[in-house]
Scaffold this motif. Structure first.
Motif, mmCIF file in Angstrom:
data_model
loop_
_atom_site.group_PDB
_atom_site.id
_atom_site.type_symbol
_atom_site.label_atom_id
_atom_site.label_comp_id
_atom_site.label_asym_id
_atom_site.label_seq_id
_atom_site.Cartn_x
_atom_site.Cartn_y
_atom_site.Cartn_z
ATOM 1 N N VAL A 50 9.770 -2.799 7.778
ATOM 2 C CA VAL A 50 10.968 -2.550 6.976
ATOM 3 C C VAL A 50 11.309 -3.784 6.140
ATOM 4 N N ALA A 51 11.184 -4.962 6.749
ATOM 5 C CA ALA A 51 11.439 -6.200 6.008
ATOM 6 C C ALA A 51 10.469 -6.331 4.837
ATOM 7 N N MET A 52 9.224 -5.936 5.042
ATOM 8 C CA MET A 52 8.226 -5.972 3.955
ATOM 9 C C MET A 52 8.608 -5.028 2.834
ATOM 10 N N LEU A 53 9.001 -3.825 3.195
ATOM 11 C CA LEU A 53 9.359 -2.820 2.187
ATOM 12 C C LEU A 53 10.557 -3.267 1.354
ATOM 13 N N LYS A 54 11.446 -4.030 1.952
ATOM 14 C CA LYS A 54 12.623 -4.502 1.220
ATOM 15 C C LYS A 54 12.274 -5.587 0.202
ATOM 16 N N LYS A 55 11.144 -6.293 0.423
ATOM 17 C CA LYS A 55 10.805 -7.427 -0.430
ATOM 18 C C LYS A 55 9.665 -7.152 -1.410
ATOM 19 N N THR A 56 8.779 -6.241 -1.064
ATOM 20 C CA THR A 56 7.570 -6.075 -1.876
ATOM 21 C C THR A 56 7.843 -5.462 -3.247
ATOM 22 N N SER A 58 4.910 -4.420 -4.752
ATOM 23 C CA SER A 58 3.582 -3.809 -4.881
ATOM 24 C C SER A 58 3.614 -2.337 -4.485
ATOM 25 N N VAL A 59 3.174 -1.479 -5.396
ATOM 26 C CA VAL A 59 3.100 -0.047 -5.117
ATOM 27 C C VAL A 59 2.140 0.225 -3.958
ATOM 28 N N ALA A 60 0.993 -0.462 -3.967
ATOM 29 C CA ALA A 60 -0.009 -0.261 -2.915
ATOM 30 C C ALA A 60 0.545 -0.652 -1.542
ATOM 31 N N THR A 61 1.315 -1.743 -1.502
ATOM 32 C CA THR A 61 1.901 -2.188 -0.235
ATOM 33 C C THR A 61 2.921 -1.173 0.273
ATOM 34 N N VAL A 62 3.715 -0.620 -0.639
ATOM 35 C CA VAL A 62 4.689 0.399 -0.240
ATOM 36 C C VAL A 62 3.985 1.585 0.388
ATOM 37 N N ILE A 82 14.484 3.616 2.400
ATOM 38 C CA ILE A 82 13.967 4.664 1.525
ATOM 39 C C ILE A 82 14.814 4.766 0.255
ATOM 40 N N ASP A 83 16.125 4.683 0.411
ATOM 41 C CA ASP A 83 17.015 4.712 -0.760
ATOM 42 C C ASP A 83 16.760 3.507 -1.660
ATOM 43 N N ASP A 84 16.505 2.360 -1.052
ATOM 44 C CA ASP A 84 16.230 1.145 -1.819
ATOM 45 C C ASP A 84 14.930 1.270 -2.611
ATOM 46 N N LEU A 85 13.890 1.843 -1.996
ATOM 47 C CA LEU A 85 12.610 2.037 -2.694
ATOM 48 C C LEU A 85 12.775 3.005 -3.867
ATOM 49 N N THR A 86 13.575 4.034 -3.660
ATOM 50 C CA THR A 86 13.823 5.009 -4.731
ATOM 51 C C THR A 86 14.482 4.341 -5.932
ATOM 52 N N ARG A 87 15.400 3.418 -5.664
ATOM 53 C CA ARG A 87 16.072 2.693 -6.759
ATOM 54 C C ARG A 87 15.131 1.712 -7.467
ATOM 55 N N ARG A 88 14.284 1.043 -6.685
ATOM 56 C CA ARG A 88 13.446 -0.024 -7.254
ATOM 57 C C ARG A 88 12.164 0.489 -7.916
ATOM 58 N N PHE A 89 11.739 1.700 -7.533
ATOM 59 C CA PHE A 89 10.509 2.251 -8.111
ATOM 60 C C PHE A 89 10.788 3.627 -8.730
ATOM 61 N N LYS A 93 5.042 7.287 -9.670
ATOM 62 C CA LYS A 93 4.696 8.572 -9.049
ATOM 63 C C LYS A 93 4.128 8.358 -7.648
ATOM 64 N N VAL A 94 3.328 7.305 -7.482
ATOM 65 C CA VAL A 94 2.724 7.037 -6.174
ATOM 66 C C VAL A 94 3.805 6.797 -5.129
ATOM 67 N N VAL A 95 4.766 5.937 -5.458
ATOM 68 C CA VAL A 95 5.831 5.621 -4.506
ATOM 69 C C VAL A 95 6.700 6.843 -4.239
ATOM 70 N N ASN A 96 7.082 7.540 -5.290
ATOM 71 C CA ASN A 96 7.976 8.678 -5.099
ATOM 72 C C ASN A 96 7.306 9.846 -4.385
ATOM 73 N N ASP A 97 6.000 10.049 -4.640
ATOM 74 C CA ASP A 97 5.267 11.069 -3.875
ATOM 75 C C ASP A 97 5.213 10.691 -2.399
#
Length: 259
Positions: A50-56, A58-62, A82-89, A93-97
């Motif tokens: 979770v800490a990684m997802l908040k900082k990365t 990189s689409v591949a890392t997500v 998940i809400d944070d990733l939606t805002r940042r990406f 399409k890769v992240v949102n899928d």
């Protein structure tokens, strides 16, 4: 990513693996302690991801981290990240899928299970067709204890639960215990599901196959396998996630065996 690396949690994951594969050699009271340690390690690894997802950035890392987080099975909803990733990406399409997929099969949260148990909630009723073609309803089994077990033929951890389930069924079936197994196998894997039942020698249970998009998985908030609920004779949920020796411990408590 400020010192965070995908492979840092690998020693913790290896320890989880080793603990899982050594547990059968332990005494019953030791198994409970080890299961608690496994759950703690899973939470540690999940918090790192979770800490990684908040900082990365990189689409591949997500994508990879969400994959690993999903397979971990820590029973958290991860709504904030998940809400944070939606805002940042917003345009990826890769992240949102991946987020759509993750949300569809996200873990049952501890809060949801706690709510089931603390609020005397009736187990959501549903209709199903058993392996012999008979149409049944969960509510028709009122008066018995029901272990509602979610699994799939391709799920190795699920298959490893078979000996514990069989032992419980033989030991407590005289106490009106029924085991209903819901397989998440897809239409093209139905024959593999039937073969797994034969191979694992679990044909005495009640079996049904519900495809991954079925409403029952949403009603029970199922996002990782294996998963189960113990339902009392009044139709209310009384326990969940009774894996390995924890199943026998709970049933022994209910039926007062060994006293």
């Amino acid at each position: 990513m400020e010192g965070l690396h995908l492979y840092t949690p690998l020693p913790w994951k290896r320890k989880i693996y080793n603990l899982k594969h050594s547990i059968d050699q332990l005494a019953q009271n030791e198994k409970i302690v080890v299961n608690e340690e496994i759950d703690s390690l899973k939470t540690l690894v999940a918090d790192y991801y979770v800490a990684m997802l908040k900082k990365t950035s990189s689409v591949a890392t997500v994508k990879l981290t969400l994959d690993w987080l999903h397979t971990l099975g820590t029973m958290k909803p991860y709504t904030e990240v998940i809400d944070d990733l939606t805002r940042r990406f917003p345009h990826s399409k890769v992240v949102n899928d991946q987020i759509v997929w993750f949300n569809k099969y996200k873990y049952t949260s501890n809060e949801v299970r706690k709510s089931f148990l603390e609020n005397n909630i009736l187990a959501p009723d549903f209709e199903f067709k058993s392996l012999d073609g008979t149409t049944r309803r969960l509510s028709s089994y009122r008066g018995s204890y029901i272990l509602l077990d979610f699994w799939a033929s391709w799920c190795k951890p699920c298959r490893l639960q078979a000996p514990y389930l069989k032992e419980a069924f033989v030991k407590y079936k005289g106490e009106k215990l029924q085991i209903i197994q819901l397989s998440m196998d897809r239409p093209q894997d139905v024959e593999k599901w039937k073969q797994a039942i034969k191979d694992d020698q679990i044909g005495d249970f009640i079996h049904t196959n519900k495809y991954p998009d079925d409403q029952v998985y949403k009603d029970y908030k199922i996002g990782s396998l294996p998963s189960n609920y113990l339902i009392g004779p009044d139709g209310k949920i009384i326990a969940s996630n009774l894996r390995d020796e924890r199943l026998d411990v709970k049933l022994k408590e209910i039926f007062k065996h060994g006293e």
